[in-house]
Design a protein around this motif. Sequence first.
Motif, PDB file in Angstrom:
ATOM      1  N   ALA A  25      16.574  71.932 -67.236  1.00 44.85           N
ATOM      2  CA  ALA A  25      15.242  71.795 -67.829  1.00 44.85           C
ATOM      3  C   ALA A  25      15.152  70.536 -68.675  1.00 44.85           C
ATOM      4  O   ALA A  25      14.139  69.817 -68.637  1.00 44.85           O
ATOM      5  CB  ALA A  25      14.930  73.026 -68.670  1.00 44.85           C
ATOM      6  N   HIS A  26      16.184  70.258 -69.451  1.00 44.37           N
ATOM      7  CA  HIS A  26      16.189  69.074 -70.320  1.00 44.37           C
ATOM      8  C   HIS A  26      16.045  67.800 -69.491  1.00 44.37           C
ATOM      9  O   HIS A  26      15.189  66.948 -69.785  1.00 44.37           O
ATOM     10  CB  HIS A  26      17.488  69.055 -71.130  1.00 44.37           C
ATOM     11  CG  HIS A  26      17.516  68.011 -72.195  1.00 44.37           C
ATOM     12  ND1 HIS A  26      18.612  67.797 -73.007  1.00 44.37           N
ATOM     13  CD2 HIS A  26      16.597  67.084 -72.590  1.00 44.37           C
ATOM     14  CE1 HIS A  26      18.355  66.826 -73.851  1.00 44.37           C
ATOM     15  NE2 HIS A  26      17.137  66.368 -73.611  1.00 44.37           N
ATOM     16  N   GLU A  27      16.856  67.665 -68.454  1.00 45.11           N
ATOM     17  CA  GLU A  27      16.787  66.469 -67.631  1.00 45.11           C
ATOM     18  C   GLU A  27      15.444  66.363 -66.911  1.00 45.11           C
ATOM     19  O   GLU A  27      14.879  65.273 -66.789  1.00 45.11           O
ATOM     20  CB  GLU A  27      17.928  66.457 -66.615  1.00 45.11           C
ATOM     21  CG  GLU A  27      19.300  66.287 -67.248  1.00 45.11           C
ATOM     22  CD  GLU A  27      20.392  65.967 -66.245  1.00 45.11           C
ATOM     23  OE1 GLU A  27      21.535  65.790 -66.674  1.00 45.11           O
ATOM     24  OE2 GLU A  27      20.085  65.885 -65.031  1.00 45.11           O
ATOM     25  N   ALA A  28      14.933  67.494 -66.427  1.00 51.53           N
ATOM     26  CA  ALA A  28      13.640  67.481 -65.738  1.00 51.53           C
ATOM     27  C   ALA A  28      12.507  67.153 -66.699  1.00 51.53           C
ATOM     28  O   ALA A  28      11.601  66.366 -66.370  1.00 51.53           O
ATOM     29  CB  ALA A  28      13.398  68.833 -65.072  1.00 51.53           C
ATOM     30  N   ASP A  58       9.033  73.127 -77.726  1.00 57.27           N
ATOM     31  CA  ASP A  58      10.321  72.592 -77.301  1.00 57.27           C
ATOM     32  C   ASP A  58      10.103  71.738 -76.058  1.00 57.27           C
ATOM     33  O   ASP A  58      10.076  72.233 -74.930  1.00 57.27           O
ATOM     34  CB  ASP A  58      11.308  73.726 -77.014  1.00 57.27           C
ATOM     35  CG  ASP A  58      12.722  73.221 -76.781  1.00 57.27           C
ATOM     36  OD1 ASP A  58      12.891  72.000 -76.581  1.00 57.27           O
ATOM     37  OD2 ASP A  58      13.662  74.043 -76.785  1.00 57.27           O
ATOM     38  N   LEU A  59       9.960  70.443 -76.255  1.00 63.57           N
ATOM     39  CA  LEU A  59       9.603  69.542 -75.160  1.00 63.57           C
ATOM     40  C   LEU A  59      10.754  69.295 -74.192  1.00 63.57           C
ATOM     41  O   LEU A  59      10.565  68.651 -73.162  1.00 63.57           O
ATOM     42  CB  LEU A  59       9.110  68.210 -75.727  1.00 63.57           C
ATOM     43  CG  LEU A  59       7.906  68.298 -76.670  1.00 63.57           C
ATOM     44  CD1 LEU A  59       7.437  66.904 -77.070  1.00 63.57           C
ATOM     45  CD2 LEU A  59       6.763  69.087 -76.052  1.00 63.57           C
ATOM     46  N   ASN A  60      11.934  69.809 -74.508  1.00 64.66           N
ATOM     47  CA  ASN A  60      13.078  69.676 -73.612  1.00 64.66           C
ATOM     48  C   ASN A  60      13.220  70.862 -72.669  1.00 64.66           C
ATOM     49  O   ASN A  60      14.230  70.978 -71.982  1.00 64.66           O
ATOM     50  CB  ASN A  60      14.362  69.507 -74.419  1.00 64.66           C
ATOM     51  CG  ASN A  60      14.422  68.183 -75.147  1.00 64.66           C
ATOM     52  OD1 ASN A  60      13.878  67.199 -74.678  1.00 64.66           O
ATOM     53  ND2 ASN A  60      15.059  68.169 -76.308  1.00 64.66           N
ATOM     54  N   ARG A  61      12.221  71.720 -72.664  1.00 62.27           N
ATOM     55  CA  ARG A  61      12.235  72.876 -71.763  1.00 62.27           C
ATOM     56  C   ARG A  61      11.119  72.737 -70.740  1.00 62.27           C
ATOM     57  O   ARG A  61      10.189  71.938 -70.903  1.00 62.27           O
ATOM     58  CB  ARG A  61      12.040  74.182 -72.544  1.00 62.27           C
ATOM     59  CG  ARG A  61      13.038  74.395 -73.665  1.00 62.27           C
ATOM     60  CD  ARG A  61      14.406  74.821 -73.181  1.00 62.27           C
ATOM     61  NE  ARG A  61      15.301  75.076 -74.316  1.00 62.27           N
ATOM     62  CZ  ARG A  61      16.292  75.945 -74.304  1.00 62.27           C
ATOM     63  NH1 ARG A  61      16.536  76.653 -73.216  1.00 62.27           N
ATOM     64  NH2 ARG A  61      17.055  76.103 -75.366  1.00 62.27           N
TER      65      ARG A  61
END
Length: 723
Positions: free
Chosen positions: A120-123, A177-180
């Motif tokens: 999710a973080h990378e996407a 949480d913008l990394n999700r």
Amino acid sequence: MEESKLRELLQTMSLNEKIGQLVQLASDFYSDTNGAITGPMAEMGVTDELVTNSGSVLGATGTRNVKKIIDSQLKNNRLHIPLLVMADVIHGYKTIFPIPLAIGCTWNPGLAEKTAEIAAHEAAVSGIHVVFAPMVDLVRDPRWGRVMESTGEDPYLNSVFAAAFVHGFQGDNLKDDLNRTAACVKHFAGYGAVEGGREYNTVDLSELRMRQEYLPAYQAAVDAGCKVVMTSFNTVDGIPSSANQWLLRKVLREEWNFDGTVISDWGAVRELIPHGVAENEKEAARKALIAGVDIEMMTLCYPNTLCQLIESGEIKESTLDQAVWNVLKLKNDLGLFENPYRGADEAQEQKFVYCHAHREWARRAAEESCVLLKNNGILPINSSKKLALIGPFADHGDLLGAWSWQGDPKRTETLTEVFSAEGINVLTAKGCEIAESKSKLLREAIQKAEESELILLALGESSEMSGEAASRTKITLPECQLELLRLLKPLNKPIVIILFNGRPLELSEVIDDADAVLEAWYPGSEGARAIVRLLTGKVNPSGKLTMSFPQSVGQIPVYYNANNTGRPESENKDEKKYVSKYIDCANDARFPFGFGLSYTSFEINNLRMSKKSITVNEEIRVSIDVKNTGDAAGAEVVQLYIRDIAGDVVRPLKELKSFRKIYLQPGEQQTVAFQITERMLRYWHPDLRFKSDTGTFNLMIGQDSAHTLNDSFYFRATGGMDA
């Protein structure tokens, strides 16, 4: 955006703008300049207006590219409604983790959750808002290529992993949480039961079986808060999922209280026509929207016909409004109205995508997912011996699997490269192509093998041989690889086979000729490093199968939690013929659910129960002692199964109800405890009530589904307990 403002937005939208929100187009439809549609896309009937009004895009990726598409959309969309960006991020984005079937073999939900969090973080930093994962289909037929995307054949274990993946993708606070990313559970429902293991084929299951075995993992994902559900290609009770009101309205919305967004799979709405439940696009659109499909992926039944259907009164505009609301609400839940780019950030993309820390997690996941199927003591290898590394996967980067569309095999270390980096000298030879024999390659392999003391044989399927649209009737290794093994065996050198594949294989021509077999699956970006660490003993194998391996393709489906028959072979040993068995093959799997070896040994004994009888509000504490009786530290998965001896419907021979993965040093002993509750005894009855009832239950605890210590207890229900 406040809900009242979102309602106001919906009310200001024109009919075409509303319909546009239900359309998902591939990123190719968005030009590099002004959104103009040309060539084959224009022939499909896609217009500039439709692109401008479309609600979501499929497969756009890369921060710069995504921002460009979003900017164009915001500029041209009258109401500046942000675009949803969705993509297939199945088991990793750039950092590729083992395939989900392999992750299931870790029996480590916490690790599974971490892999989803990293994906999710990378996407997210690359501009993606929604990932098409997890797939939670129950799978029992390895001929079906998509078993690689599931975590296996057990409803309970699949449910545990479904919840773990959803939480990994979405976290606790998705909006902030913008990394999700939002998770899209798929494929709803029963896709794993396609007849003959043939892709896109018919599914015919009773409602009782659907509820008992195939629906629990989807419900677990919904209960975990997944934002999106994808319909499956198959039929359910004769009706394709994308037109199935019982499935999408009654079960998903009414019973499970799902308030998210439903999306079709690619082209599934228009496929109602060849299915034979719709005569044309108009009927397909009407049936899909009424059933509850909010977003049509990559066909144009909605934009081509919904306006006419609403104007004629065949569909109420309120039905359309509800679907549009579900889409707008998803965008709002992601915070896109305030920040249409969400987590897209070029600096973060450069920093985190395929970073060292993420690859280290990929290595750990690969180490825990590999399953040691056989070992006569040859493993771990003595790296001071002269080693020959032979096979089509000896120096090949095709370790990522069919769904790793952002992964790069050229950046994936091979076994040969890792051995070299570790300072271990190996004689490398291909031996054959993955599916083609070449005499020159065979001669070279035999020469290298003759010079060696031990042969490492890296065999398997190419990534295209499993995954979507990769069903197989013959699930053995390709003939050229079997020929290679046959030619190497007479050299009388120890042979260790490393398998790369996306499904359980029929290994009858492999197992007996090998001294050791390590099932590596498609192990991902750091798979080669993980395998070398396992082979050399730096890591002790701990993977356990979550899908049974057949002895013969003729047994399929073969799975541990089957129902009994009136003439079970196990209870009629004196009867030679008239029992439920094959005359040319045993009933049992070659390797059963829960099976996996270690470099150490574990002893499980002293099963004890706090009581032998309980009622509704009581529990039984079950304890068992586990001891590492070998010379190496290792992990063991202690598995608890229960069998309901007599129910209102036939009950499985055993069902997994709980498990613990524990780590023990040599000589260390640990007591593992479980709690048996009334809820664990419930099942779906003929009247479709989910409840428990009075009776005797067998309790089984062991290292796999076939080898357990057994006891029993009695449960007394008070009139039966409904869920």
